[in-house]
Design a protein around this motif. Structure first.
Motif, mmCIF file in Angstrom:
data_model
loop_
_atom_site.group_PDB
_atom_site.id
_atom_site.type_symbol
_atom_site.label_atom_id
_atom_site.label_comp_id
_atom_site.label_asym_id
_atom_site.label_seq_id
_atom_site.Cartn_x
_atom_site.Cartn_y
_atom_site.Cartn_z
ATOM 1 N N GLU A 282 36.488 -30.425 -52.068
ATOM 2 C CA GLU A 282 35.464 -30.470 -53.125
ATOM 3 C C GLU A 282 36.100 -30.714 -54.492
ATOM 4 O O GLU A 282 35.633 -31.537 -55.279
ATOM 5 N N LEU A 283 37.159 -29.974 -54.759
ATOM 6 C CA LEU A 283 37.839 -30.100 -56.054
ATOM 7 C C LEU A 283 38.509 -31.456 -56.198
ATOM 8 O O LEU A 283 38.523 -32.034 -57.289
ATOM 9 N N ALA A 284 39.042 -31.986 -55.112
ATOM 10 C CA ALA A 284 39.692 -33.300 -55.158
ATOM 11 C C ALA A 284 38.686 -34.388 -55.508
ATOM 12 O O ALA A 284 38.994 -35.330 -56.249
ATOM 13 N N ARG A 285 37.476 -34.250 -54.989
ATOM 14 C CA ARG A 285 36.420 -35.213 -55.318
ATOM 15 C C ARG A 285 36.050 -35.118 -56.798
ATOM 16 O O ARG A 285 35.810 -36.136 -57.456
ATOM 17 N N GLU A 286 36.050 -33.903 -57.316
ATOM 18 C CA GLU A 286 35.646 -33.695 -58.704
ATOM 19 C C GLU A 286 36.704 -34.173 -59.706
ATOM 20 O O GLU A 286 36.357 -34.785 -60.720
ATOM 21 N N VAL A 287 37.984 -33.877 -59.446
ATOM 22 C CA VAL A 287 39.018 -34.237 -60.429
ATOM 23 C C VAL A 287 39.454 -35.682 -60.312
ATOM 24 O O VAL A 287 39.965 -36.260 -61.276
ATOM 25 N N GLY A 288 39.278 -36.301 -59.132
ATOM 26 C CA GLY A 288 39.486 -37.723 -58.973
ATOM 27 C C GLY A 288 40.926 -38.164 -58.760
ATOM 28 O O GLY A 288 41.858 -37.352 -58.764
ATOM 29 N N PRO A 289 41.121 -39.462 -58.574
ATOM 30 C CA PRO A 289 42.438 -40.021 -58.269
ATOM 31 C C PRO A 289 43.463 -39.721 -59.364
ATOM 32 O O PRO A 289 43.115 -39.513 -60.531
ATOM 33 N N GLY A 290 44.725 -39.708 -58.944
ATOM 34 C CA GLY A 290 45.802 -39.480 -59.891
ATOM 35 C C GLY A 290 46.120 -38.020 -60.124
ATOM 36 O O GLY A 290 47.051 -37.697 -60.862
ATOM 37 N N ARG A 291 45.379 -37.125 -59.515
ATOM 38 C CA ARG A 291 45.617 -35.688 -59.632
ATOM 39 C C ARG A 291 46.063 -35.121 -58.277
ATOM 40 O O ARG A 291 45.911 -35.768 -57.242
ATOM 41 N N THR A 292 46.568 -33.895 -58.311
ATOM 42 C CA THR A 292 47.034 -33.240 -57.094
ATOM 43 C C THR A 292 46.389 -31.869 -56.948
ATOM 44 O O THR A 292 46.457 -31.039 -57.856
ATOM 45 N N VAL A 293 45.736 -31.670 -55.798
ATOM 46 C CA VAL A 293 45.121 -30.389 -55.460
ATOM 47 C C VAL A 293 45.907 -29.799 -54.291
ATOM 48 O O VAL A 293 46.156 -30.479 -53.296
ATOM 49 N N VAL A 294 46.286 -28.532 -54.423
ATOM 50 C CA VAL A 294 47.087 -27.866 -53.388
ATOM 51 C C VAL A 294 46.347 -26.646 -52.874
ATOM 52 O O VAL A 294 45.713 -25.913 -53.644
ATOM 53 N N THR A 295 46.425 -26.444 -51.574
ATOM 54 C CA THR A 295 45.904 -25.212 -50.967
ATOM 55 C C THR A 295 46.851 -24.776 -49.855
ATOM 56 O O THR A 295 47.883 -25.408 -49.622
ATOM 57 N N VAL A 296 46.473 -23.695 -49.182
ATOM 58 C CA VAL A 296 47.351 -23.080 -48.187
ATOM 59 C C VAL A 296 46.621 -22.951 -46.852
ATOM 60 O O VAL A 296 45.478 -22.480 -46.806
ATOM 61 N N ALA A 297 47.281 -23.384 -45.786
ATOM 62 C CA ALA A 297 46.839 -23.060 -44.436
ATOM 63 C C ALA A 297 47.475 -21.725 -44.086
ATOM 64 O O ALA A 297 48.676 -21.649 -43.835
ATOM 65 N N ALA A 298 46.676 -20.672 -44.112
ATOM 66 C CA ALA A 298 47.209 -19.308 -44.051
ATOM 67 C C ALA A 298 47.895 -18.986 -42.734
ATOM 68 O O ALA A 298 48.869 -18.230 -42.702
ATOM 69 N N ASP A 299 47.382 -19.549 -41.646
ATOM 70 C CA ASP A 299 47.993 -19.280 -40.349
ATOM 71 C C ASP A 299 47.707 -20.431 -39.399
ATOM 72 O O ASP A 299 47.297 -21.509 -39.825
ATOM 73 N N THR A 300 47.913 -20.200 -38.122
ATOM 74 C CA THR A 300 47.779 -21.253 -37.121
ATOM 75 C C THR A 300 46.527 -21.065 -36.275
ATOM 76 O O THR A 300 46.082 -19.939 -36.042
ATOM 77 N N GLY A 301 45.977 -22.165 -35.791
ATOM 78 C CA GLY A 301 44.811 -22.112 -34.927
ATOM 79 C C GLY A 301 45.063 -21.428 -33.599
ATOM 80 O O GLY A 301 44.109 -21.063 -32.892
ATOM 81 N N LEU A 302 46.333 -21.215 -33.247
ATOM 82 C CA LEU A 302 46.652 -20.506 -32.003
ATOM 83 C C LEU A 302 46.091 -19.090 -32.003
ATOM 84 O O LEU A 302 45.923 -18.489 -30.946
ATOM 85 N N LYS A 303 45.800 -18.550 -33.199
ATOM 86 C CA LYS A 303 45.266 -17.190 -33.293
ATOM 87 C C LYS A 303 43.752 -17.125 -33.068
ATOM 88 O O LYS A 303 43.165 -16.048 -33.118
ATOM 89 N N TYR A 304 43.123 -18.267 -32.815
ATOM 90 C CA TYR A 304 41.666 -18.306 -32.743
ATOM 91 C C TYR A 304 41.141 -18.979 -31.463
ATOM 92 O O TYR A 304 39.972 -19.324 -31.382
ATOM 93 N N LEU A 305 41.998 -19.141 -30.473
ATOM 94 C CA LEU A 305 41.597 -19.874 -29.279
ATOM 95 C C LEU A 305 40.654 -19.072 -28.380
ATOM 96 O O LEU A 305 39.904 -19.656 -27.598
ATOM 97 N N ALA A 306 40.683 -17.742 -28.470
ATOM 98 C CA ALA A 306 39.828 -16.935 -27.611
ATOM 99 C C ALA A 306 38.380 -16.882 -28.093
ATOM 100 O O ALA A 306 37.482 -16.505 -27.338
ATOM 101 N N GLY A 307 38.147 -17.222 -29.336
ATOM 102 C CA GLY A 307 36.794 -17.180 -29.899
ATOM 103 C C GLY A 307 36.064 -18.488 -29.701
ATOM 104 O O GLY A 307 36.421 -19.316 -28.848
ATOM 105 N N ASP A 308 35.017 -18.694 -30.511
ATOM 106 C CA ASP A 308 34.183 -19.886 -30.346
ATOM 107 C C ASP A 308 34.514 -20.988 -31.361
ATOM 108 O O ASP A 308 33.824 -22.005 -31.395
ATOM 109 N N LEU A 309 35.573 -20.809 -32.154
ATOM 110 C CA LEU A 309 35.872 -21.793 -33.186
ATOM 111 C C LEU A 309 36.177 -23.156 -32.596
ATOM 112 O O LEU A 309 35.696 -24.186 -33.078
#
Length: 311
Positions: A282-309
Motif C-alpha cells: 500500500e505504501l509503495a503505491r502511495e510513495v511511487g517509483p524511485g523510493r524504497t519501502v522495507v518491511t520484515v517477514a517475521a518468521d517462516t510459513g513452516l509454522k502455519y502448515l497445520a492451520g487453514d492458511l
C-alpha cells in the motif's frame, strides 16, 4: 556476532545475518521498490531469536538472572520458541504460558527445546484481549511459586538492543530506506529498527495492525487470528515518537497475500508477515517509483502448515 562465511562458536552466534529480498511479481504498477527482510532464516525461524538472545544476555550480564534460575514468559508462539532455544543453550529451565489459539507447530517447537508449557483455552481459537490477561495471571503465579525470572517482553528494553542490529543490517543491505512498516505486537522490533533508521537520516516509520483489532488507529478492538500482533493494548515500548503514523490492514487480504507470496515470489511466510507486506505494498503505491519501502517477514510459513492458511 559472527559474519557469513565464518564459523559460529555457538548457535547463538547464528542469529541474524538474514537476507533482504526485493519483491517483483506482487508489486503494483508505478510503485516504489519493496524489500522484505527474511527473518525465517534465524535458528528457530523467527526474528524473535534476536530479542530472546538480547533479553537473556542482558539479564545475565546485570546479575538479574543467576545460573540455573528458571525463566518464565507468556507468549503467542514465536517468543516462546526463541526463549526456549536461548534457554536451552544457556542452561536455564523455562516455563511458558500460552494458548490453543496459537499454532500447534509453535507449541511443539517450545516443547522440543525443553520448555514446560501451560496451555490456556481460548474462545474458539480466537486471540482476544482477555486471553493475554489470563496468561499474565498465570505468569504471576509461577513467579510467586517458583521464584522464576519473568522476561516481561512487553516492557523489556533489552529487546531494543537485539532489534537495533536488525535495523543496522537493513541499512547496510538497502543503503536507502524511505519508509519502514511493520506490525505491532510487543513493538520492540518496530522501536529498535526505527531508532537506527531515524539516526541515519529520517525514514518514515509506519505501525501496522489488523483492522479487526485496531487500537492504534481508533477502530474496533475485537478477536483476530494474526498471531504475534494486536494484543488489545498500546504496548509500553511503542512511544508516540517511535512511529510517524499507523494504519489498519485487512486480515483476509493478508491471508490471501500469504498464498500469493508463496506461489508468485517464493516467499513463504505466515499471516503477520503477509500483513506486513500488504502494508508495505500500500505504501509503495502511495510513495511511487524511485523510493524504497522495507518491511520484515517475521518468521517462516513452516509454522502455519497445520492451520487453514495454506489449506
Amino acid at each position: 556476532m559472527t559474519t557469513r562465511g565464518s564459523v559460529a562458536e555457538t548457535v547463538l552466534d547464528a542469529v541474524g545475518h538474514t537476507p533482504l529480498v526485493r519483491l517483483r511479481h506482487v508489486l503494483p504498477e508505478n510503485a516504489a521498490r519493496v524489500l522484505v527482510k527474511l527473518e525465517g532464516t534465524n535458528p528457530t525461524g523467527s526474528y524473535k531469536d534476536r530479542m530472546a538472545r538480547a533479553i537473556i544476555d542482558g539479564a545475565r550480564r546485570r546479575g538479574d538472572l543467576a545460573a540455573g534460575r528458571r525463566v518464565v514468559e507468556f507468549t503467542g508462539g514465536s517468543t516462546g520458541s526463541s526463549l526456549a532455544f536461548v534457554c536451552a543453550v544457556t542452561g536455564h529451565p523455562l516455563s511458558l504460558v500460552t494458548s490453543d489459539a496459537f499454532s500447534p507447530e509453535k507449541l511443539r517447537t517450545m516443547r522440543a527445546f525443553g520448555a514446560d508449557l501451560t496451555v490456556l483455552p481460548s474462545e474458539g481459537g480466537q486471540i482476544t484481549p482477555d486471553l493475554f490477561v489470563r496468561m499474565r495471571a498465570e505468569v504471576d503465579r509461577i513467579v510467586a511459586d517458583e521464584g522464576a525470572y519473568w522476561t516481561d517482553q512487553f516492557r523489556n528494553t533489552d529487546a531494543l538492543t537485539g532489534y537495533a542490529e536488525l535495523g543496522r543490517e537493513i541499512l547496510a543491505q538497502a543503503r536507502t530506506v524511505d519508509v519502514f512498516a511493520a506490525a505491532v505486537g510487543t513493538a520492540g522490533m518496530l522501536a529498535g529498527v526505527a531508532a537506527v533508521l531515524r539516526a541515519a537520516g529520517g525514514a518514515r516509520v509506519v505501525a501496522l495492525e489488523p483492522a479487526t483489532s485496531a487500537v492504534l488507529t481508533g477502530g474496533a478492538v475485537d478477536a483476530h487470528r494474526v498471531e504475534g500482533t494486536a494484543t488489545g493494548i498500546v504496548p509500553p515500548l511503542l512511544t508516540r515518537d517511535t512511529y510517524d503514523d499507523a494504519r489498519a490492514i485487512d486480515e483476509g487480504a493478508a491471508r490471501a497475500l500469504a498464498r500469493r507470496l508463496a506461489r508468485e515470489e517464493g516467499v513463504f511466510v505466515g499471516t503477520s508477515s503477509a500483513l506486513n507486506v500488504a502494508g508495505a505494498l500500500e505504501l509503495a503505491r502511495e510513495v511511487g517509483p524511485g523510493r524504497t519501502v522495507v518491511t520484515v517477514a517475521a518468521d517462516t510459513g513452516l509454522k502455519y502448515l497445520a492451520g487453514d492458511l495454506f489449506g
